[in-house]
Design a protein around this motif. Structure first.
Motif, PDB file in Angstrom:
ATOM      1  N   LEU A  84      11.141  14.330  38.906  1.00  0.00           N
ATOM      2  CA  LEU A  84      12.544  14.595  38.657  1.00  0.00           C
ATOM      3  C   LEU A  84      13.341  13.611  38.901  1.00  0.00           C
ATOM      4  N   ASP A  85      12.870  12.851  39.914  1.00  0.00           N
ATOM      5  CA  ASP A  85      13.576  11.652  40.044  1.00  0.00           C
ATOM      6  C   ASP A  85      13.825  10.729  38.832  1.00  0.00           C
ATOM      7  N   SER A  86      12.838  10.359  38.484  1.00  0.00           N
ATOM      8  CA  SER A  86      12.536   9.488  37.365  1.00  0.00           C
ATOM      9  C   SER A  86      13.336  10.136  36.311  1.00  0.00           C
ATOM     10  N   LEU A  87      13.298  11.331  35.869  1.00  0.00           N
ATOM     11  CA  LEU A  87      13.860  12.158  34.612  1.00  0.00           C
ATOM     12  C   LEU A  87      15.416  11.854  34.904  1.00  0.00           C
ATOM     13  N   LEU A  88      15.950  12.062  36.105  1.00  0.00           N
ATOM     14  CA  LEU A  88      17.381  12.019  36.064  1.00  0.00           C
ATOM     15  C   LEU A  88      17.619  10.667  35.732  1.00  0.00           C
ATOM     16  N   GLU A  89      16.930   9.415  35.947  1.00  0.00           N
ATOM     17  CA  GLU A  89      17.239   8.221  35.733  1.00  0.00           C
ATOM     18  C   GLU A  89      16.975   7.803  34.196  1.00  0.00           C
TER      19      GLU A  89
ATOM     20  N   LEU B  52      11.034   6.716  23.250  1.00  0.00           N
ATOM     21  CA  LEU B  52      10.181   7.218  24.241  1.00  0.00           C
ATOM     22  C   LEU B  52       9.810   8.712  23.961  1.00  0.00           C
ATOM     23  N   LEU B  53      10.963   9.547  23.840  1.00  0.00           N
ATOM     24  CA  LEU B  53      10.793  10.710  23.431  1.00  0.00           C
ATOM     25  C   LEU B  53       9.991  11.130  22.163  1.00  0.00           C
ATOM     26  N   ARG B  54      10.107  10.140  21.184  1.00  0.00           N
ATOM     27  CA  ARG B  54       9.645  10.199  19.757  1.00  0.00           C
ATOM     28  C   ARG B  54       8.184   9.921  19.869  1.00  0.00           C
ATOM     29  N   LEU B  55       7.797   9.154  20.667  1.00  0.00           N
ATOM     30  CA  LEU B  55       6.586   8.698  20.818  1.00  0.00           C
ATOM     31  C   LEU B  55       5.429   9.772  21.749  1.00  0.00           C
ATOM     32  N   CYS B  56       6.084  10.243  22.508  1.00  0.00           N
ATOM     33  CA  CYS B  56       5.296  11.493  23.465  1.00  0.00           C
ATOM     34  C   CYS B  56       5.968  12.559  23.962  1.00  0.00           C
ATOM     35  N   ARG B  57       5.267  13.424  24.577  1.00  0.00           N
ATOM     36  CA  ARG B  57       5.638  14.769  25.121  1.00  0.00           C
ATOM     37  C   ARG B  57       6.233  14.399  26.622  1.00  0.00           C
ATOM     38  N   LEU B  58       7.181  14.935  27.109  1.00  0.00           N
ATOM     39  CA  LEU B  58       7.391  14.967  28.424  1.00  0.00           C
ATOM     40  C   LEU B  58       6.851  16.043  29.250  1.00  0.00           C
TER      41      LEU B  58
END
Length: 64
Positions: free
Chosen positions: A43-48, A58-64
């Motif tokens: 979550l800390d990385s997601l918030l940043e 990045l969101l087009r290349l993979c799934r989170l």
């Protein structure tokens, strides 16, 4: 901002300068468009993530 360090190496496992989106792009090229790539983060990385280099790509290349 210009970066004078050059392009990242083409192996996702080599050492040297690289951003997450660069690594995922290399893996995507190696595995092909049909492969599902999952990127797991805390979550800390997601918030940043908005401060990361090219988060929309990045969101087009993979799934989170």
């Amino acid at each position: 901002m210009n970066d004078t360090r050059g392009d990242p190496p083409e192996s996702p496992w080599s050492t040297g300068w690289r951003k997450t989106v660069d690594t995922i792009a290399i893996v995507r090229r190696q595995l092909g468009q049909e492969a599902e790539i999952f990127f797991v983060m805390g979550l800390d990385s997601l918030l940043e993530m908005g401060t990361w280099r090219d988060p929309s790509r990045l969101l087009r290349l993979c799934r989170l």
